[in-house]
Structures are given as C-alpha cells and as structure tokens.
Motif scaffolding. Structure first.
Motif, mmCIF file in Angstrom:
data_model
loop_
_atom_site.group_PDB
_atom_site.id
_atom_site.type_symbol
_atom_site.label_atom_id
_atom_site.label_comp_id
_atom_site.label_asym_id
_atom_site.label_seq_id
_atom_site.Cartn_x
_atom_site.Cartn_y
_atom_site.Cartn_z
ATOM 1 N N PHE A 183 0.955 -1.751 -0.208
ATOM 2 C CA PHE A 183 0.368 0.277 0.016
ATOM 3 C C PHE A 183 1.011 1.497 -0.178
ATOM 4 N N THR A 184 1.043 2.080 1.089
ATOM 5 C CA THR A 184 1.494 3.231 0.653
ATOM 6 C C THR A 184 3.164 3.110 1.576
ATOM 7 N N GLY A 185 3.531 1.734 1.917
ATOM 8 C CA GLY A 185 4.324 2.243 2.780
ATOM 9 C C GLY A 185 4.524 2.040 4.420
ATOM 10 N N TYR A 186 4.376 2.200 5.328
ATOM 11 C CA TYR A 186 3.399 2.997 6.284
ATOM 12 C C TYR A 186 4.026 1.596 7.200
ATOM 13 N N SER A 187 3.518 0.506 6.909
ATOM 14 C CA SER A 187 3.819 -0.712 7.965
ATOM 15 C C SER A 187 5.417 -1.453 7.536
ATOM 16 N N LEU A 247 9.143 5.467 0.556
ATOM 17 C CA LEU A 247 9.642 4.290 0.598
ATOM 18 C C LEU A 247 12.001 4.136 0.434
ATOM 19 N N GLU A 248 11.783 5.406 -0.824
ATOM 20 C CA GLU A 248 13.612 5.612 -1.323
ATOM 21 C C GLU A 248 13.886 7.369 -0.462
ATOM 22 N N GLY A 249 12.506 7.553 -0.198
ATOM 23 C CA GLY A 249 12.711 9.099 0.177
ATOM 24 C C GLY A 249 13.740 8.699 2.147
ATOM 25 N N ALA A 297 15.823 3.195 3.623
ATOM 26 C CA ALA A 297 15.807 3.314 2.248
ATOM 27 C C ALA A 297 16.547 1.711 1.778
ATOM 28 N N ASP A 298 17.846 2.330 2.745
ATOM 29 C CA ASP A 298 18.880 0.913 2.192
ATOM 30 C C ASP A 298 18.246 -0.359 2.985
ATOM 31 N N ARG A 299 17.392 -0.510 3.533
ATOM 32 C CA ARG A 299 16.540 -2.205 4.230
ATOM 33 C C ARG A 299 15.602 -2.501 3.385
ATOM 34 N N ILE A 300 14.947 -2.026 2.609
ATOM 35 C CA ILE A 300 14.034 -2.178 2.178
ATOM 36 C C ILE A 300 14.172 -2.634 0.399
ATOM 37 N N ARG A 301 13.614 -3.520 0.198
ATOM 38 C CA ARG A 301 13.719 -3.774 -1.817
ATOM 39 C C ARG A 301 12.038 -3.936 -1.613
ATOM 40 N N PHE A 302 11.416 -2.684 -3.029
ATOM 41 C CA PHE A 302 9.855 -2.903 -3.262
ATOM 42 C C PHE A 302 9.839 -3.210 -4.551
ATOM 43 N N TYR A 303 9.199 -4.331 -4.378
ATOM 44 C CA TYR A 303 8.816 -5.050 -5.818
ATOM 45 C C TYR A 303 7.515 -4.746 -6.160
ATOM 46 N N ILE A 304 6.744 -4.907 -7.574
ATOM 47 C CA ILE A 304 5.692 -4.225 -7.888
ATOM 48 C C ILE A 304 5.458 -5.750 -8.648
ATOM 49 N N GLY A 305 4.321 -6.728 -8.338
ATOM 50 C CA GLY A 305 3.419 -7.827 -8.989
ATOM 51 C C GLY A 305 3.117 -8.811 -8.074
ATOM 52 N N ASP A 306 2.731 -9.623 -8.516
ATOM 53 C CA ASP A 306 2.255 -10.889 -7.993
ATOM 54 C C ASP A 306 2.255 -11.940 -7.083
ATOM 55 N N ALA A 307 2.546 -11.394 -5.824
ATOM 56 C CA ALA A 307 3.363 -11.952 -4.024
ATOM 57 C C ALA A 307 3.034 -13.802 -4.136
ATOM 58 N N LEU A 308 2.207 -14.396 -4.975
ATOM 59 C CA LEU A 308 1.937 -15.874 -5.713
ATOM 60 C C LEU A 308 2.947 -15.992 -6.304
ATOM 61 N N SER A 309 3.350 -15.466 -7.638
ATOM 62 C CA SER A 309 3.831 -15.789 -8.629
ATOM 63 C C SER A 309 5.620 -15.024 -8.250
ATOM 64 N N LEU A 310 5.370 -14.294 -7.925
ATOM 65 C CA LEU A 310 6.555 -14.077 -6.909
ATOM 66 C C LEU A 310 7.392 -14.930 -6.360
#
Length: 227
Positions: A62-66, A97-99, A103-116
């Motif tokens: 979502f927005t990255g809060y959690s 996330l990047e700002g 940021a250096d601890r986070i890897r952000f992906y766009i896609g279907d979690a089940l496929s990934l």
C-alpha cells in the motif's frame, strides 16, 4: 479523552516521517484506513525488535507505512522485501520508501506475490500478510515453505470489522456462493474465515489473535513440525 486517545498518548510517539506519510495517505488516496497507523505501526516496530529477523517479507505494501515501521527496527544487514500488486500505487509509494531514513533496508517489488514466491528461494524469519483477503489461504500455503523454523507470520484484518461472526458470514455454502456472486466484499469475508479456520487447525503452528484494530493474528512455525 477516549480510550483510543489515551492509548496513543501513552505509547511511543509516531515518528515525524511516518506522520507525514499518514497525512499524505489521507489527503491523496482512497481507502486510507488500509494504512497501519500509529498504534499498529508501533506494535509492528516492537515485534521486529523482539524477533530480530534477518529477512522480512511483506505481502501488500500500500503506501509503505507498515514496511517503514518494520524496517526502522531492523538490525545490522537485515532486509525487508515488500510486494505490491497494484502498479498504480507505485508512483505514490516508491518515493516514500526511497526517501525514508530506512531506504537501504527495503526492497520494493511490483507484482503478484504468489508468482514471485514461486521463483523465490529465500527464507524469511518474519512475514507480514496484508493484501487481498480472498487469497489469504493461498498466501499462507505459498509462504510456509519460505518461513524458517521458529519464524513468524503476522496476518492483518483477521477479524474483518467483526464480519467473521456475522450470521451472513456463517451462512451455508450454497448461500455463500450466491452472496459472493453479488457482493465482492463478502468474498473477502469468506477468505478471512477460511484463513482463520486453516490456521486454527494447522498442527505445524502456534497462533494467537489480537483484537487490535481489525484483528491481528500472530503465527509461529513450530520448529519440530518442520524438521
């Protein structure tokens, strides 16, 4: 003063960066309640400190809060991987996330979690599930092979605003099918009910449901059950 206000006044304050994200979420996005918020965010932060994971997976950014709440508690070279299926969310979320200071601890992906996850060989110490409720059972099955023995799953929205105990939610299977055809949200209710029943019956885990916000289930993978 309400009880909620009392609680918020007696826990750690919301970090300034997260407060700005919370405000931006409410100003610019639909369904801002989907963001974890101050109380749940501080709980996630505390749980990460307690578990001390080296690898965290989040399904539903979502927005990255959690994600930011959890990443802010990571130690050493620990990394959080967070997956968001809605590509229209990326333009809002990625800059936050990047700002961020983490940021250096986070890897952000766009896609279907089940496929990934099908193509993933990583093991995680902690998984936070907060995505499409209709697929919680699928996420659970997909995640378990990637969860280290003794690792934890945190599942959000598992009381689903109380609908898990509604007479409508507990209707016969035939009635459920008819309701699902008419009402997509009911399908999400059924997804949460199926998930809760699955977890409750799984001998490979320990579990507890916290009546926090919309329900938060903590699940621990029993080491002996995975050996």
């Amino acid at each position: 003063m309400s009880l909620d206000d009392y609680i918020l006044a007696h826990i750690d304050p919301e970090p300034e960066y997260l407060h700005r994200l919370w405000r931006a979420t409410h100003l610019h996005l639909n369904y801002p309640r989907m963001a974890s918020g101050h109380l749940q965010g501080r709980l996630l932060h505390m749980l990460v400190h307690m578990i001390r994971p080296s690898a965290v997976l989040e399904i539903g950014t979502f927005t990255g809060y959690s994600a930011l709440c959890m990443a802010s508690a990571l130690e050493g070279n620990a990394v959080l991987h967070t997956i968001e299926i809605n590509d229209e969310q990326e333009d809002f979320t990625r800059p936050w996330l990047e700002g961020s200071p983490w940021a250096d601890r986070i890897r952000f992906y766009i896609g279907d979690a089940l496929s990934l996850l099908n193509d993933c060989s990583d093991l995680f110490d902690l998984v936070f599930i907060d995505a499409d409720k209709r697929h919680y059972v699928d996420y659970y099955h997909a995640v378990m092979p990637h969860l280290r023995p003794g690792g934890f799953i945190i599942a959000d929205n598992t009381l689903w605003d109380g609908h898990v105990v509604d007479d409508e939610a507990l209707a016969t299977s035939a009635q459920r099918s008819a309701q699902v055809a008419l009402n997509g949200k009911d399908a999400q209710t059924q997804g949460i009910i199926a998930f809760n029943d699955l977890v409750a019956a799984d001998p490979a885990v320990e579990r507890v449901i916290l009546p926090l916000r919309d329900g938060l289930t903590l699940i621990r993978k029993i080491p002996e059950a995975s050996s």
